[in-house]
Motif scaffolding. Structure first.
Motif, PDB file in Angstrom:
ATOM      1  N   UNK A 100       0.831  -1.213   0.000  1.00 22.25           N
ATOM      2  CA  UNK A 100       0.000   0.000   0.000  1.00 22.25           C
ATOM      3  C   UNK A 100       0.862   1.258   0.000  1.00 22.25           C
ATOM      4  N   UNK A 101       1.914   1.215  -0.821  1.00 17.76           N
ATOM      5  CA  UNK A 101       2.766   2.389  -0.969  1.00 17.76           C
ATOM      6  C   UNK A 101       2.874   2.719  -2.450  1.00 17.76           C
ATOM      7  N   UNK A 102       2.840   4.010  -2.763  1.00 13.52           N
ATOM      8  CA  UNK A 102       2.986   4.417  -4.152  1.00 13.52           C
ATOM      9  C   UNK A 102       2.381   5.779  -4.377  1.00 13.52           C
ATOM     10  N   UNK A 103       2.433   6.224  -5.643  1.00 18.78           N
ATOM     11  CA  UNK A 103       1.931   7.559  -5.986  1.00 18.78           C
ATOM     12  C   UNK A 103       0.467   7.538  -6.379  1.00 18.78           C
ATOM     13  N   UNK A 104      -0.186   6.365  -6.273  1.00 13.04           N
ATOM     14  CA  UNK A 104      -1.551   6.255  -6.785  1.00 13.04           C
ATOM     15  C   UNK A 104      -2.612   6.482  -5.708  1.00 13.04           C
ATOM     16  N   UNK A 105      -2.161   6.830  -4.503  1.00 13.20           N
ATOM     17  CA  UNK A 105      -3.132   7.128  -3.453  1.00 13.20           C
ATOM     18  C   UNK A 105      -3.454   8.622  -3.398  1.00 13.20           C
ATOM     19  N   UNK A 106      -2.629   9.436  -4.047  1.00 14.96           N
ATOM     20  CA  UNK A 106      -2.891  10.859  -4.105  1.00 14.96           C
ATOM     21  C   UNK A 106      -3.550  11.203  -5.423  1.00 14.96           C
ATOM     22  N   UNK A 107      -3.605  12.491  -5.754  1.00 17.56           N
ATOM     23  CA  UNK A 107      -4.280  12.927  -6.965  1.00 17.56           C
ATOM     24  C   UNK A 107      -3.350  13.642  -7.931  1.00 17.56           C
ATOM     25  N   UNK A 108      -2.059  13.704  -7.630  1.00 17.28           N
ATOM     26  CA  UNK A 108      -1.165  14.519  -8.430  1.00 17.28           C
ATOM     27  C   UNK A 108      -0.518  13.749  -9.573  1.00 17.28           C
ATOM     28  N   UNK A 109       0.058  12.588  -9.281  1.00 17.75           N
ATOM     29  CA  UNK A 109       0.850  11.898 -10.289  1.00 17.75           C
ATOM     30  C   UNK A 109       0.019  11.062 -11.240  1.00 17.75           C
ATOM     31  N   UNK A 110      -1.068  10.452 -10.754  1.00 24.28           N
ATOM     32  CA  UNK A 110      -1.896   9.588 -11.581  1.00 24.28           C
ATOM     33  C   UNK A 110      -3.362   9.948 -11.387  1.00 24.28           C
ATOM     34  N   UNK A 111      -4.088  10.063 -12.494  1.00 29.00           N
ATOM     35  CA  UNK A 111      -5.520  10.342 -12.421  1.00 29.00           C
ATOM     36  C   UNK A 111      -6.367   9.135 -12.768  1.00 29.00           C
ATOM     37  N   UNK A 112      -5.894   8.318 -13.701  1.00 28.28           N
ATOM     38  CA  UNK A 112      -6.628   7.123 -14.105  1.00 28.28           C
ATOM     39  C   UNK A 112      -5.624   6.009 -14.296  1.00 28.28           C
ATOM     40  N   UNK A 113      -5.667   5.011 -13.419  1.00 28.48           N
ATOM     41  CA  UNK A 113      -4.651   3.974 -13.447  1.00 28.48           C
ATOM     42  C   UNK A 113      -5.293   2.604 -13.322  1.00 28.48           C
ATOM     43  N   UNK A 114      -4.498   1.578 -13.672  1.00 25.52           N
ATOM     44  CA  UNK A 114      -4.962   0.212 -13.506  1.00 25.52           C
ATOM     45  C   UNK A 114      -4.503  -0.350 -12.179  1.00 25.52           C
ATOM     46  N   UNK A 115      -3.189  -0.228 -11.895  1.00 29.61           N
ATOM     47  CA  UNK A 115      -2.681  -0.724 -10.626  1.00 29.61           C
ATOM     48  C   UNK A 115      -2.816   0.324  -9.558  1.00 29.61           C
ATOM     49  N   UNK A 116      -3.937   0.320  -8.853  1.00 34.61           N
ATOM     50  CA  UNK A 116      -4.198   1.412  -7.917  1.00 34.61           C
ATOM     51  C   UNK A 116      -4.098   1.002  -6.456  1.00 34.61           C
ATOM     52  N   UNK A 117      -4.009  -0.298  -6.184  1.00 39.11           N
ATOM     53  CA  UNK A 117      -4.015  -0.703  -4.780  1.00 39.11           C
ATOM     54  C   UNK A 117      -2.660  -0.493  -4.114  1.00 39.11           C
ATOM     55  N   UNK A 118      -1.589  -0.269  -4.903  1.00 40.56           N
ATOM     56  CA  UNK A 118      -0.285  -0.047  -4.308  1.00 40.56           C
ATOM     57  C   UNK A 118       0.341  -1.300  -3.750  1.00 40.56           C
ATOM     58  N   UNK A 119      -0.155  -2.484  -4.122  1.00 42.21           N
ATOM     59  CA  UNK A 119       0.425  -3.734  -3.632  1.00 42.21           C
ATOM     60  C   UNK A 119       1.000  -4.562  -4.767  1.00 42.21           C
ATOM     61  N   UNK A 120       0.784  -4.160  -6.024  1.00 43.75           N
ATOM     62  CA  UNK A 120       1.172  -4.989  -7.162  1.00 43.75           C
ATOM     63  C   UNK A 120       2.638  -5.320  -7.209  1.00 43.75           C
ATOM     64  N   UNK A 121       3.520  -4.301  -7.299  1.00 42.40           N
ATOM     65  CA  UNK A 121       4.957  -4.547  -7.420  1.00 42.40           C
ATOM     66  C   UNK A 121       5.519  -5.228  -6.187  1.00 42.40           C
ATOM     67  N   UNK A 122       5.098  -4.797  -5.013  1.00 45.99           N
ATOM     68  CA  UNK A 122       5.622  -5.385  -3.786  1.00 45.99           C
ATOM     69  C   UNK A 122       5.181  -6.841  -3.632  1.00 45.99           C
ATOM     70  N   UNK A 123       3.965  -7.151  -4.062  1.00 41.91           N
ATOM     71  CA  UNK A 123       3.495  -8.536  -3.993  1.00 41.91           C
ATOM     72  C   UNK A 123       4.304  -9.424  -4.936  1.00 41.91           C
ATOM     73  N   UNK A 124       4.526  -8.963  -6.158  1.00 42.64           N
ATOM     74  CA  UNK A 124       5.335  -9.739  -7.102  1.00 42.64           C
ATOM     75  C   UNK A 124       6.736  -9.939  -6.535  1.00 42.64           C
TER      76      UNK A 124
END
Length: 762
Positions: A100-124
């Motif tokens: 649950x870490x990343x730039x997709x929890x705010x509104x500045x860097x990404x507005x419409x994304x697929x990987x939004x839970x912030x667990x994708x890369x860390x889980x892999x």
């Protein structure tokens, strides 16, 4: 020994970091079989695609290595390498080790994304035996390595061939990060490369990587993100060039795609570049949309597939469409806003509820084809939602509503009795033959679970419905310029499907033979067989009344039924569903078979094991067989797919022997066979009557002759109709039986010299 009642704090287990992921991987990737294995790849690819959605990436390369590892490289901004203030770790380590870490929890860097839970890369990372990451930023290349989610340093004996089995030194807690600078690049070069080896301790032995799933997903993404070039390189197939495909770099300040093969068969066609038998690429390079040889040095692989589309969902629907189109591709698009309460992070890192205004972009393409299958693909940003969700619900609600309004407004022309409550258009009628792609782009969509199968954001439904109501409403009523004729054809098809559904329901009420014999609704011209022989029952569709009389005397009434037809039936390839149902011959065949038609066809309810077309052995007979096959293909296709449709093969000639063999007969089925048999008889000294009988039709045979040659299972010859490739069969039926005459003429002319008697059933 402790008892069950002895339960204290010492019994509590605290899993730190990514240990929880390794303990319960199913919570994050669904399963640890093939589905979960592929889901890990989707997480990494989606992160790269998110950079493209944000406008910072236009190239992604997925490389399948011979050791089973996979590299995903993009030319996006690159994962941040500076220190994250709260943890003191580099951005790379935070992204790859913190849930649950990343730039997709705010509104500045990404507005419409697929990987939004912030667990994708860390889980892999947690589920990988090894993961290497390289980032190009600030004119430098940074590298970091992980083992089962823990940062450290691998010592590879051969750096060109890294391995998860190499010695690994784990970074100690509170030690400096292992992110290190390993090279320099041009200031313009940015991007991320992640290579990972999934851990066999996590995934079960049945987990298998699916190359076709990867290609389908990549193609799908290229449709959804117009202008994004995605290359798949399979290194398990030997290279034929001298250069390697290893990363996304800039050569002399100019952009170069890592896959040096720049011929793209997918541009504008929806098909990837494929290799020929000799390993050379057979695709054609478009005039535009491709860099020149100077921009990207060519490098040939046996399997490099590249995808780039610029038409978006319209191209996607065109790719998905099978069969003859009823209308052009209709495009619905627009945006609207909605209010949503969400948790936002303040300057102190605390979460607070706040009402925010969201933007929702809707992009829908649809088309009806002259078929009864429905194909609807739905997406949120670039994430497929096979379970649909609020965006699909809003679209279908408005679509059905507008169709019903249009049918009511044109009831007289469409011959719909509005006073009959049973003739109401249902959603299934509207969806029959529909091909649609429904996409929305929103910030922080609410999915049902990490696997994101269903969109749950409730505010999206009314927006999708409003846009569909307004834009599709103009199209289906014909008020929008250029849509009047198309909307008329669409309404006729939908009303035809409604009548087919109603007729199918009535037909299924009389499906078994016993009930059928007691019912007066069966065609009077049907000569049915005795009940109780369902597993061997045969229905002969006989051409003409004269042949019917002979066939009645020749058949075994215990298991052989006869249904006569008058000449050439309706060409259903050119006719609508309502026209087909109104045709007496077509309606009788569907009713007698007893399994319904179209989407409601139920093979288990068919009243006969074999459907045998018995027509004259001439041109007219062949034409009647084609018309019958067109009916079976369009409306009773499972009969052909299951091998229940046959063509009888009646003889053309009868040779009467003389002398000692007087009273014996030889039947031949072609002029060539006749000449060969006569020559053989002369060489063998066997006499025969020079007055050889030439059958002009089935009616010229007597009952014994017809039984021996065409109907008796012990002596007859049947030709089974097979359909091993439905798409190819669909194309042939459209070509030979469709509305367009010039393509049919060209086909006949071009194949006139390639005649093969063994390929025809006469």
């Amino acid at each position: 020994m402790a008892t069950k009642e002895e339960y204290g704090a010492k019994d509590l287990a605290v899993l730190e970091g990514l240990d929880a992921v390794r303990k319960r991987p199913g919570m994050y990737i669904g399963t640890t079989d093939s589905q979960g294995l592929m889901h890990c790849l989707w997480e990494i690819i989606d992160n790269a695609v998110d950079e493209a959605l944000a406008g910072f990436c236009d190239r992604i390369v997925v490389t399948l290595h011979t050791d089973g590892s996979i590299t995903v490289a993009d030319n996006g901004r690159g994962i941040p390498v500076d220190k994250e203030p709260k943890t003191g770790l580099s951005g790379v380590e935070v992204v790859l080790t913190k849930l649950h870490a990343g730039a997709k929890f705010g509104n500045a860097s990404y507005n419409a994304v697929g990987g939004l839970h912030g667990v994708g890369s860390s889980v892999v990372n947690a589920l990988s035996a090894r993961l290497d990451v390289e980032v190009d930023r600030n004119g430098r290349t940074y590298r970091m390595e992980f083992h089962q989610g823990h940062p450290g340093v691998y010592t590879d004996a051969d750096p060109e061939h890294p391995s998860p089995d190499s010695p690994f030194k784990k970074t100690r807690k509170r030690s400096p990060t292992e992110l290190r600078e390993v090279g320099k690049v041009s200031a313009k070069t940015t991007g991320t490369r992640i290579r990972y080896w999934l851990d066999p301790e996590i995934f079960n032995r049945t987990a298998v990587f699916s190359y076709q799933q990867l290609i389908d997903r990549v193609r799908q993404t290229s449709f959804l993100v117009p202008g994004l070039r995605i290359v798949v390189v399979d290194e398990s197939i030997p290279e034929t060039g001298d250069e390697s495909v290893d990363d996304l770099r800039e050569v002399d300040g100019e952009s170069a795609v890592t896959a040096d093969q720049e011929t793209d068969g997918s541009v504008g066609s929806g098909e990837p570049a494929t290799a020929g038998e000799d390993g050379e690429d057979e695709s054609v390079q478009p005039d535009s949309a491709q860099p020149s040889d100077a921009e990207a040095p060519r490098h040939d692989h046996a399997r490099v597939e590249e995808f780039l589309h610029t038409g978006g969902v319209v191209d996607f629907v065109d790719f998905l469409s099978k069969g003859d189109p009823v209308c052009d591709i209709w495009h619905i698009h627009g945006s609207d806003t909605y209010q949503e309460e969400t948790q936002t992070v303040d300057a102190n890192g605390d979460l607070h509820a706040q009402m925010v205004e969201r933007n929702c972009d809707v992009d829908i393409a649809l088309r009806w084809t002259n078929d009864y299958e429905t194909t609807i693909r739905s997406f949120v940003n670039v994430v497929a939602t096979p379970g649909g969700g609020t965006h699909v619900d809003g679209f279908l609600v408005a679509l059905t509503r507008q169709v019903r309004k249009a049918v009511e407004a044109n009831a007289r022309r469409l011959k719909v009795n509005l006073k009959d409550s049973g003739t109401k258009v249902e959603r299934d009628d509207v969806m029959t033959g529909l091909v649609a792609v429904v996409t929305v782009r929103i910030a922080e969509p609410q999915f049902q679970g990490q696997t994101k199968d269903v969109l749950g954001t409730a505010q999206v439904k009314p927006i999708a419905a409003r846009l569909t109501d307004a834009q599709f409403g103009e199209m289906i009523t014909g008020s929008k310029r250029g849509y009047k004729e198309q909307s008329s054809r669409v309404l006729e098809k939908i009303v035809g499907e409604m009548h087919a559904r109603i007729q199918a329901r009535r037909t299924k009420e009389v499906t078994r033979r016993k009930n059928a014999l007691e019912s007066a609704s069966m065609p009077s011209k049907l000569s049915d067989c005795m009940p109780g022989n369902d597993d061997v029952a045969e229905l002969f569709i006989v051409e003409g009344d004269s042949a019917l009389g002979t066939a009645k005397a020749a058949r075994n009434s215990g298991f052989q039924a006869l249904l006569p037809i008058r000449g050439k039936i309706l060409n259903v390839q050119k006719a609508s569903v309502s026209q087909m149902l109104a045709n007496k011959e077509c309606g009788a065949i569907i009713q007698v078979v007893g399994a319904g038609s179209g989407a409601t066809f139920d093979l288990s309810q068919a009243r006969y094991n074999k459907i045998i077309m018995m027509t004259d052995a001439d041109v007219d007979g062949a034409h009647i067989r084609i018309l019958l096959l067109t009916l079976f293909y369009r409306y009773m296709r499972p009969l052909i797919e299951a091998g229940h449709v046959y063509a009888a093969v009646p003889p053309l000639h009868r040779i009467a022997l003389t002398g000692k063999r007087k009273g014996e007969y030889i039947y031949t089925y072609s002029d060539d066979e006749l000449a060969t048999r006569l020559d053989q008889l002369r060489r063998d000294g066997i006499g025969f009557d020079d007055d050889i009988q030439r059958y002009k039709g089935l009616g010229e045979m007597d009952a014994d002759q017809l039984a021996d040659t065409t109907m008796d299972p012990r002596t007859r010859m049947l030709r089974r109709i097979r359909m091993e490739d439905a798409e190819q069969a669909s194309g042939i039926f459209s070509l030979l039986m469709g509305d367009e005459v010039p393509p049919r003429k060209a086909f006949i002319v071009s194949n006139a010299d390639d005649f093969d008697r063994s390929k025809i059933d006469t």
